[in-house]
Scaffold this motif. Structure first.
Motif, mmCIF file in Angstrom:
data_model
loop_
_atom_site.group_PDB
_atom_site.id
_atom_site.type_symbol
_atom_site.label_atom_id
_atom_site.label_comp_id
_atom_site.label_asym_id
_atom_site.label_seq_id
_atom_site.Cartn_x
_atom_site.Cartn_y
_atom_site.Cartn_z
ATOM 1 N N THR A 195 71.229 76.514 -10.941
ATOM 2 C CA THR A 195 71.393 77.679 -10.064
ATOM 3 C C THR A 195 71.797 78.856 -10.937
ATOM 4 O O THR A 195 72.843 78.825 -11.580
ATOM 5 C CB THR A 195 72.483 77.402 -8.994
ATOM 6 N N HIS A 196 70.958 79.871 -10.969
ATOM 7 C CA HIS A 196 71.222 81.012 -11.839
ATOM 8 C C HIS A 196 71.934 82.136 -11.103
ATOM 9 O O HIS A 196 71.794 82.274 -9.890
ATOM 10 C CB HIS A 196 69.908 81.544 -12.410
ATOM 11 N N THR A 234 73.867 73.715 -13.784
ATOM 12 C CA THR A 234 73.560 75.075 -14.219
ATOM 13 C C THR A 234 72.155 75.538 -13.844
ATOM 14 O O THR A 234 71.730 76.612 -14.248
ATOM 15 C CB THR A 234 73.748 75.194 -15.740
ATOM 16 N N CYS A 254 70.186 82.863 -7.159
ATOM 17 C CA CYS A 254 71.182 81.824 -6.879
ATOM 18 C C CYS A 254 70.916 81.075 -5.577
ATOM 19 O O CYS A 254 71.794 80.348 -5.102
ATOM 20 C CB CYS A 254 72.572 82.450 -6.833
ATOM 21 N N ARG A 265 77.977 75.651 -11.000
ATOM 22 C CA ARG A 265 77.690 75.796 -12.426
ATOM 23 C C ARG A 265 78.855 75.340 -13.307
ATOM 24 O O ARG A 265 78.657 74.601 -14.263
ATOM 25 C CB ARG A 265 77.345 77.256 -12.753
ATOM 26 N N GLU A 266 80.055 75.808 -12.992
ATOM 27 C CA GLU A 266 81.186 75.597 -13.901
ATOM 28 C C GLU A 266 81.999 74.343 -13.594
ATOM 29 O O GLU A 266 82.509 73.709 -14.502
ATOM 30 C CB GLU A 266 82.077 76.832 -13.886
#
Length: 155
Positions: A35-36, A33, A47, A27-28
């Protein structure tokens, strides 16, 4: 620490803190993003990604553990031209999306199921999807969607 892995066919070489999770790296660091992060304890399944074809909770796996692996995320489901995967189409058609927060994990779990079992019965779908929690509680639409996708993929 350096970790090199591919995500949806693209190779990445990332410099990550030793305790950085795969979910946070996706994500970062990579900007993927889709994948939660839900519970961040491996319970909710939001995820879920595939690592070397096996479903894993990206919130529990360290990014450095993915070194040398192939990771598949929800961003890799659609074709390059944007055509949705049959699972994505079925989730739309059968109202399996609901609020959408759990959807990436649901899709990746369903993809793994249909890769292993091309024509699962509804009970088997429920069993396999039971590790993914939908806070909207609309599991009927999700099971309908996985069943429809199985029929589309294996007529």
């Amino acid at each position: 620490m350096r970790a090199e892995f591919s995500v949806n066919g693209t190779r990445y070489d990332v410099d990550v803190e030793p305790r950085r999770t795969l979910a946070d790296a996706l994500r970062e660091d990579l900007g993927l993003t889709g994948t939660h992060l839900g519970c961040e304890h491996g319970v909710c399944g939001a995820c879920t990604v595939l690592v070397d074809g096996e479903p894993v909770r990206a919130c529990l796996m360290l990014a450095v553990q993915a070194d040398g692996c192939s990771v598949s995320t929800v961003e890799g489901l659609a074709a390059d031209d944007g055509t949705l995967h049959p699972l994505q189409e079925a989730f739309c058609a059968k109202h399996g999306l609901q609020c959408g927060f759990c959807t990436p994990g649901m899709l990746m779990t369903a993809l793994d199921l249909l890769d292993r079992e091309p024509a699962p019965c509804r009970e088997r779908i429920r069993e396999e999807m039971s590790g993914n929690i939908c806070r909207c509680t609309g599991y009927v639409g999700i099971v309908d969607a996985v069943e429809a996708a199985a029929q589309e993929l294996n007529p």
